[in-house]
Write a protein that holds these residues in place. Structure first.
Motif, PDB file in Angstrom:
ATOM      1  N   GLY A 115     -23.969  33.140 -14.401  1.00 13.60           N
ATOM      2  CA  GLY A 115     -22.759  33.168 -15.209  1.00 13.60           C
ATOM      3  C   GLY A 115     -21.610  33.930 -14.580  1.00 13.60           C
ATOM      4  O   GLY A 115     -20.788  34.497 -15.266  1.00 13.60           O
ATOM      5  N   GLU A 116     -21.557  33.952 -13.290  1.00 14.05           N
ATOM      6  CA  GLU A 116     -20.476  34.667 -12.584  1.00 14.05           C
ATOM      7  C   GLU A 116     -19.348  33.734 -12.275  1.00 14.05           C
ATOM      8  O   GLU A 116     -19.440  32.601 -12.112  1.00 14.05           O
ATOM      9  CB  GLU A 116     -21.009  35.292 -11.304  1.00 14.05           C
ATOM     10  N   SER A 125     -24.327  26.165  -1.016  1.00 14.58           N
ATOM     11  CA  SER A 125     -24.835  25.500  -2.214  1.00 14.58           C
ATOM     12  C   SER A 125     -25.713  26.434  -3.031  1.00 14.58           C
ATOM     13  O   SER A 125     -25.597  26.504  -4.260  1.00 14.58           O
ATOM     14  CB  SER A 125     -25.637  24.247  -1.838  1.00 14.58           C
ATOM     15  N   ALA A 126     -26.574  27.177  -2.358  1.00 12.92           N
ATOM     16  CA  ALA A 126     -27.463  28.116  -3.044  1.00 12.92           C
ATOM     17  C   ALA A 126     -26.656  29.222  -3.724  1.00 12.92           C
ATOM     18  O   ALA A 126     -26.954  29.611  -4.856  1.00 12.92           O
ATOM     19  CB  ALA A 126     -28.458  28.719  -2.063  1.00 12.92           C
ATOM     20  N   GLU A 127     -25.625  29.708  -3.049  1.00 13.00           N
ATOM     21  CA  GLU A 127     -24.786  30.759  -3.637  1.00 13.00           C
ATOM     22  C   GLU A 127     -24.081  30.250  -4.897  1.00 13.00           C
ATOM     23  O   GLU A 127     -24.024  30.942  -5.909  1.00 13.00           O
ATOM     24  CB  GLU A 127     -23.773  31.261  -2.620  1.00 13.00           C
ATOM     25  N   LYS A 128     -23.540  29.038  -4.828  1.00 16.42           N
ATOM     26  CA  LYS A 128     -22.852  28.477  -5.992  1.00 16.42           C
ATOM     27  C   LYS A 128     -23.815  28.247  -7.150  1.00 16.42           C
ATOM     28  O   LYS A 128     -23.487  28.507  -8.306  1.00 16.42           O
ATOM     29  CB  LYS A 128     -22.141  27.178  -5.618  1.00 16.42           C
ATOM     30  N   MET A 129     -25.022  27.771  -6.846  1.00 16.13           N
ATOM     31  CA  MET A 129     -26.010  27.559  -7.899  1.00 16.13           C
ATOM     32  C   MET A 129     -26.376  28.891  -8.537  1.00 16.13           C
ATOM     33  O   MET A 129     -26.488  28.993  -9.766  1.00 16.13           O
ATOM     34  CB  MET A 129     -27.251  26.864  -7.336  1.00 16.13           C
TER      35      MET A 129
END
Length: 80
Positions: free
Chosen positions: A79-80, A69-73
Motif C-alpha cells: 500500500g505504498e 516489476s517485483a518492486e512495484k508489486m
C-alpha cells in the motif's frame, strides 16, 4: 415476520453478504467504465508502443525488468 427474519443470524449474514457483493459489482462496473474512457482517450502514440511491445514479444526480444516489476508489486501489496 420481517422482524423475526432480521433477528435470524443466518438471514442477517446472507443480507450483509448480498450487500457486499452488490457493492463489489458496482465498483467493478465503475472501474470498467473508467478503463474504457481512458482507452478511448489514449493517443495513437500509446498504441504504437503497444504494437512495438507485441512485436518484441513475438520475436522473443522483449526484456522484462524483473527487479522493477517485483518492486512495484511489493509497493502495491504494501500500500505504498
Amino acid at each position: 415476520m420481517v422482524s423475526h427474519l432480521m433477528n435470524n443470524s443466518n438471514f442477517s449474514s446472507a443480507i450483509n453478504q448480498a450487500n457486499k457483493n452488490s457493492s463489489a459489482i458496482s465498483s467493478k462496473n465503475e472501474s470498467e467504465r473508467n478503463e474504457k474512457r481512458v482507452a478511448d482517450s489514449t493517443p495513437a502514440s500509446s498504441n504504437s508502443r503497444v504494437d512495438e511491445i507485441k512485436q518484441a514479444l513475438a520475436e522473443g526480444s522483449y526484456k522484462i525488468d524483473f527487479r522493477g516489476s517485483a518492486e512495484k508489486m511489493a509497493q502495491k501489496l504494501l500500500g505504498e
